[in-house]
Scaffold this active site. Structure first.
Site, PDB file in Angstrom:
ATOM      1  N   HIS A   1      24.115 -39.102 -20.520  1.00 38.83           N
ATOM      2  CA  HIS A   1      23.251 -39.772 -21.513  1.00 38.83           C
ATOM      3  C   HIS A   1      23.059 -38.920 -22.758  1.00 38.83           C
ATOM      4  O   HIS A   1      21.981 -38.900 -23.345  1.00 38.83           O
ATOM      5  CB  HIS A   1      21.898 -40.094 -20.850  1.00 38.83           C
TER       6      HIS A   1
ATOM      7  N   CYS B   1       0.839  -1.205   0.000  1.00 45.03           N
ATOM      8  CA  CYS B   1       0.000   0.000   0.000  1.00 45.03           C
ATOM      9  C   CYS B   1       0.875   1.257   0.000  1.00 45.03           C
ATOM     10  O   CYS B   1       2.060   1.219   0.286  1.00 45.03           O
ATOM     11  CB  CYS B   1      -0.873   0.026   1.252  1.00 45.03           C
TER      12      CYS B   1
ATOM     13  N   ASN C   1      -0.586   1.022   6.163  1.00 41.51           N
ATOM     14  CA  ASN C   1       0.178   0.146   5.264  1.00 41.51           C
ATOM     15  C   ASN C   1       0.872  -0.869   6.147  1.00 41.51           C
ATOM     16  O   ASN C   1       1.617  -0.510   7.043  1.00 41.51           O
ATOM     17  CB  ASN C   1       1.207   0.947   4.463  1.00 41.51           C
ATOM     18  N   GLY C   2       0.606  -2.149   5.904  1.00 41.77           N
ATOM     19  CA  GLY C   2       1.261  -3.202   6.698  1.00 41.77           C
ATOM     20  C   GLY C   2       0.301  -4.352   6.936  1.00 41.77           C
ATOM     21  O   GLY C   2      -0.737  -4.455   6.298  1.00 41.77           O
TER      22      GLY C   2
ATOM     23  N   TRP D   1      -3.070  -2.208  -1.555  1.00 37.84           N
ATOM     24  CA  TRP D   1      -2.698  -3.479  -2.176  1.00 37.84           C
ATOM     25  C   TRP D   1      -3.309  -4.524  -1.243  1.00 37.84           C
ATOM     26  O   TRP D   1      -2.841  -4.708  -0.104  1.00 37.84           O
ATOM     27  CB  TRP D   1      -1.176  -3.620  -2.239  1.00 37.84           C
TER      28      TRP D   1
ATOM     29  N   ARG E   1       4.014   1.356  -6.647  1.00 38.89           N
ATOM     30  CA  ARG E   1       4.002   0.336  -5.591  1.00 38.89           C
ATOM     31  C   ARG E   1       2.922  -0.703  -5.830  1.00 38.89           C
ATOM     32  O   ARG E   1       2.878  -1.734  -5.149  1.00 38.89           O
ATOM     33  CB  ARG E   1       3.786   0.998  -4.223  1.00 38.89           C
TER      34      ARG E   1
ATOM     35  N   LYS F   1      16.199 -17.580 -14.670  1.00 38.47           N
ATOM     36  CA  LYS F   1      16.562 -16.199 -14.312  1.00 38.47           C
ATOM     37  C   LYS F   1      17.620 -15.655 -15.255  1.00 38.47           C
ATOM     38  O   LYS F   1      17.531 -14.557 -15.769  1.00 38.47           O
ATOM     39  CB  LYS F   1      17.069 -16.137 -12.853  1.00 38.47           C
TER      40      LYS F   1
ATOM     41  N   GLU G   1      16.160 -15.230 -18.964  1.00 36.19           N
ATOM     42  CA  GLU G   1      15.094 -14.265 -19.265  1.00 36.19           C
ATOM     43  C   GLU G   1      15.544 -12.817 -19.127  1.00 36.19           C
ATOM     44  O   GLU G   1      14.920 -11.928 -19.709  1.00 36.19           O
ATOM     45  CB  GLU G   1      13.845 -14.512 -18.416  1.00 36.19           C
TER      46      GLU G   1
ATOM     47  N   LYS H   1       4.706  -9.510 -17.610  1.00 33.10           N
ATOM     48  CA  LYS H   1       4.704  -9.890 -16.195  1.00 33.10           C
ATOM     49  C   LYS H   1       3.673 -10.986 -15.942  1.00 33.10           C
ATOM     50  O   LYS H   1       3.879 -11.872 -15.139  1.00 33.10           O
ATOM     51  CB  LYS H   1       4.399  -8.680 -15.318  1.00 33.10           C
TER      52      LYS H   1
ATOM     53  N   GLU I   1      15.338 -22.866 -11.739  1.00 37.53           N
ATOM     54  CA  GLU I   1      15.056 -21.443 -11.531  1.00 37.53           C
ATOM     55  C   GLU I   1      16.277 -20.606 -11.851  1.00 37.53           C
ATOM     56  O   GLU I   1      16.167 -19.542 -12.475  1.00 37.53           O
ATOM     57  CB  GLU I   1      14.579 -21.192 -10.101  1.00 37.53           C
TER      58      GLU I   1
HETATM   59  C1  AGP Z   1       9.462 -15.727 -13.962  1.00 33.56           C
HETATM   60  O1  AGP Z   1      10.577 -14.871 -13.736  1.00 33.56           O
HETATM   61  C2  AGP Z   1       8.677 -15.306 -15.190  1.00 33.56           C
HETATM   62  N1  AGP Z   1       8.285 -13.946 -15.072  1.00 33.56           N
HETATM   63  C3  AGP Z   1       7.560 -16.286 -15.542  1.00 33.56           C
HETATM   64  O2  AGP Z   1       8.145 -17.554 -15.726  1.00 33.56           O
HETATM   65  C4  AGP Z   1       6.442 -16.433 -14.492  1.00 33.56           C
HETATM   66  O3  AGP Z   1       6.943 -17.117 -13.360  1.00 33.56           O
HETATM   67  C5  AGP Z   1       5.318 -17.278 -15.124  1.00 33.56           C
HETATM   68  O4  AGP Z   1       4.816 -16.582 -16.242  1.00 33.56           O
HETATM   69  C6  AGP Z   1       4.164 -17.575 -14.162  1.00 33.56           C
HETATM   70  O5  AGP Z   1       3.554 -16.374 -13.773  1.00 33.56           O
HETATM   71  P1  AGP Z   1       2.515 -16.416 -12.546  1.00 33.56           P
HETATM   72  O6  AGP Z   1       3.301 -16.837 -11.346  1.00 33.56           O
HETATM   73  O7  AGP Z   1       1.982 -15.012 -12.435  1.00 33.56           O
HETATM   74  O8  AGP Z   1       1.441 -17.413 -12.871  1.00 33.56           O
END
Ligand code: AGP
Length: 617
Positions: free
Chosen positions: A513, A2, A112-113, A76, A27, A494, A497, A612, A490
């Site tokens: 293999h 928030c 906020n919190g 939020w 935010r 990272k 991407e 996102k 992961e």
């Molecule tokens: C992760 O860094 C990416 N932005 C992407 O893989 C993301 O995790 C994936 O699209 C799933 O998104 P969500 O968690 O909002 O469902």
């Protein structure tokens, strides 16, 4: 998270509040509101859901709200859906049906919190005749202030200090009292707040950007402090109600830098928010040693199998969770990519529970998989970060992570929050199905994770140095066994991407293999070695690739110093229980990816081709 703003001075408050809230939009929020007082008149409250423009339209850009003292808020949602009734400000009276209008309340405030013990406080206030119109923790804390204000009749500072002693959690509170026109009272613990002063005017905000149009001389209120803010002056108090002196600070940086909290990118800011996010998510579900995820123990006892469904990093959390659940419970677990799950001809066990993990709660593949599971009659649990999102609303059960809004496309803090949620899920199942003896040991270790993440973040310069070398490579392997393999998934994503360096996560035992044919002199291989019972096996895989010329990086737990005989660069992580190791090993992987992307001059927060939230198939 928030955003809060406040103003008291000579000019009209509403336009100042709206301008400050606009500066805090980064935010993330889902509703907004403000309360303005005109002299001794009662506060006028206006609230709206959605974007700030709706609040501006409701008040004709603040013109319809007369008065030179007011507070504002962007919400939020953490407790209660994003609705007008749940939006702030909240009042000590019971007149919030419309969410707008003059209020005859003694106390009006924004927050906020997270108030962790709001349920017990609400029960206390109900016993004292209070009624509630919203499902927020904020309404509870505002009415608690009112309760003490009326009971002891000493004044705002006394009412606030009594409240601060009684509540557990985090807060940046802004409160107006009917009997004290032109004054705003604030209190802080853990959530950010600053107070700005200029000639005859005073400003309050969650963050610097909201004030920079008006002043550059600010006070930072510290934890468990409160303040009485008048036009052009502020008085600070400690928890005993004694006044304390404070010196202002001159702000010298730009608005844009301020929005990122002084970090160059939102991603780095969010990487550094992970300790707090882990603690907030943990404390939102654990009270006095008991885990409550909002699912009955009966339900958890009766599920026959778990399917975990997600995409991207959320899927990687699912893969880690599979190992963790297999370690801590006797339940069969299967993790599937949502985009695969929704089209497979799987013979789903009707007594299974489907867990959908999603930061946004809007990912099309994950939402479709959820709906698929429901049409087949399976119970569904959503682990989601955005309150009121589609996946949250359609699942039978929902557990909200407390990561706050994540701005960078590449997830970091939401991933860490999801891990904690899934650890708690596994621990709860293990507890009710009696496959875990000493739950306290696990909860105690979870409490230590934020501090251990902090220690890793303190070592970031060394990773920055190595990442500048790594940024020149064009392909990198991440290898590990068991949970370490899941961690590598992961780490690899990272890097790919945000730096656009090709990389691949591989089960270390699988390299021989076929894929090992790609390893040649200079090929970089990063290995995760957090699982004691698989350590020697992974080291032998590292020796295999080293003999073929690979450059080796190891992420290993403190104590495994023999790894330095084999690896060219070693990052040590603090010791933890093996089932929780992903929460620590992922930190250097996030930092390596971040610094490599920065070294390559890429757009870290908005990588090419990515969104996102992927709300299309
Ligand atoms: C992760 O860094 C990416 N932005 C992407 O893989 C993301 O995790 C994936 O699209 C799933 O998104 P969500 O968690 O909002 O469902």
């Amino acid at each position: 998270m928030c955003g809060i703003v406040g103003f008291t001075g000579r000019r009209q408050a509403a336009p100042v509040l709206l301008s400050g809230l606009k500066r805090l939009e980064y935010r993330g929020y889902d509703s907004a509101g403000m309360a303005v007082r005109n002299g001794d008149a009662p506060a006028e409250v206006v609230k709206s859901t959605g974007k700030l423009i709706k609040l501006e339209e409701k008040t004709d850009h603040g013109q319809t709200l007369a008065g030179s003292c007011g507070i504002g808020h962007t919400r939020w949602a953490t407790h209660g859906e994003p609705t007008v009734v749940n939006a702030h400000p909240h009042v000590s009276g019971n007149c919030q049906g419309s969410g707008s209008g003059p209020v005859e309340s003694d106390v009006v405030g924004v927050h906020n919190g997270i108030i962790e013990n709001y349920v017990e406080l609400k029960e206390k206030l109900l016993r004292h005749g209070y009624e509630f119109y919203s499902s927020t923790d904020t309404e509870v804390v505002i009415k608690l202030i009112d309760y003490y204000y009326k009971k002891y009749k000493i004044g705002p500072v006394d009412a606030l200090t009594r409240t601060m002693v009684r509540v557990r959690g985090s807060y940046a509170l802004e409160v107006m009292f009917k009997d004290y026109p032109q004054e705003i009272y604030v209190a802080r613990k853990d959530s950010p707040m600053i107070i700005g002063i200029s000639e005859g005017e005073s400003y309050i905000a969650s963050d610097v950007p909201a004030l920079l149009n008006y002043c550059r001389s600010v006070y930072y209120i510290d934890n468990l402090e409160l303040a009485r803010v008048l036009p052009g002056e502020v008085h600070f108090f400690d928890l005993n109600g004694d006044e304390i002196p404070k010196e202002p600070t001159e702000i010298t940086f730009s608005v844009e830098a301020a929005e990122k909290g002084g970090y160059e990118h939102f991603m780095m800011k969010e990487i550094h928010e992970q300790p707090r996010v882990i603690a907030d998510t943990l404390h939102s579900a654990v009270q006095d040693g008991r885990i409550d995820l909002g699912i009955s123990e009966e339900t958890l006892k009766n599920i026959s199998q778990i399917y975990i469904v997600a995409c991207g990093s959320a899927y990687h959390v699912g893969v880690i969770s599979q190992y963790v659940l297999e370690e801590l419970t006797n339940l069969p677990v299967r993790t599937e990519l949502a985009s695969e799950f929704r089209y497979r001809k799987m013979n789903l066990d009707p007594d299974a529970l489907v867990v959908v993990i999603s930061q946004s709660g809007e990912t099309a593949d994950s939402l479709a998989a959820l709906r698929q599971a429901k049409t087949k009659g399976l119970k569904t649990l959503a682990i989601v970060n955005v309150v009121g999102s589609s996946i949250a609303r359609e699942a039978d059960y929902v557990f909200y992570t407390k990561a706050g809004p994540e701005i960078a496309v590449a997830t970091t803090k939401a991933y860490s929050a999801q891990l904690v949620a899934m650890y708690l899920f596994a621990l709860k199942i293990g507890e009710v199905r009696e496959t875990i003896e000493d739950i306290a040991k696990y909860l105690q270790e979870l409490e230590s994770l934020p501090g251990k993440v902090e220690r890793l973040l303190d070592d970031k310069e060394r990773l920055q140095w190595f990442a500048s070398k790594l940024s020149n490579t064009n392909s990198i392997f991440y290898i590990g066994r068991g949970l370490d393999y899941a961690i590598c998934l992961e780490g690899s994503l990272k890097l790919k991407e945000i730096s656009y360096i090709h990389s691949e996560a591989y089960a270390a035992g699988e390299l021989k293999h076929g894929t090992i044919s790609l390893v040649e002199k200079g090929t970089m291989v990063i290995s995760s070695l957090t699982q004691p019972d698989l350590y020697e096996k992974t080291v032998s895989n590292m020796v295999e690739v080293k003999s073929r010329g690979a450059a080796l990086v190891a992420i290993a737990s403190y104590g495994y110093y023999s790894i330095e005989d084999c690896a060219d660069f070693v990052v040590y992580i603090p010791k933890t229980l093996p089932v929780f190791a992903a929460s620590l090993a992922v930190i250097p992987m996030q930092l390596l990816a971040y610094y490599a992307a920065v070294a390559r001059g890429e757009d870290v927060d908005k990588p090419r081709n990515l969104a996102k939230s992927v709300t299309v198939e």
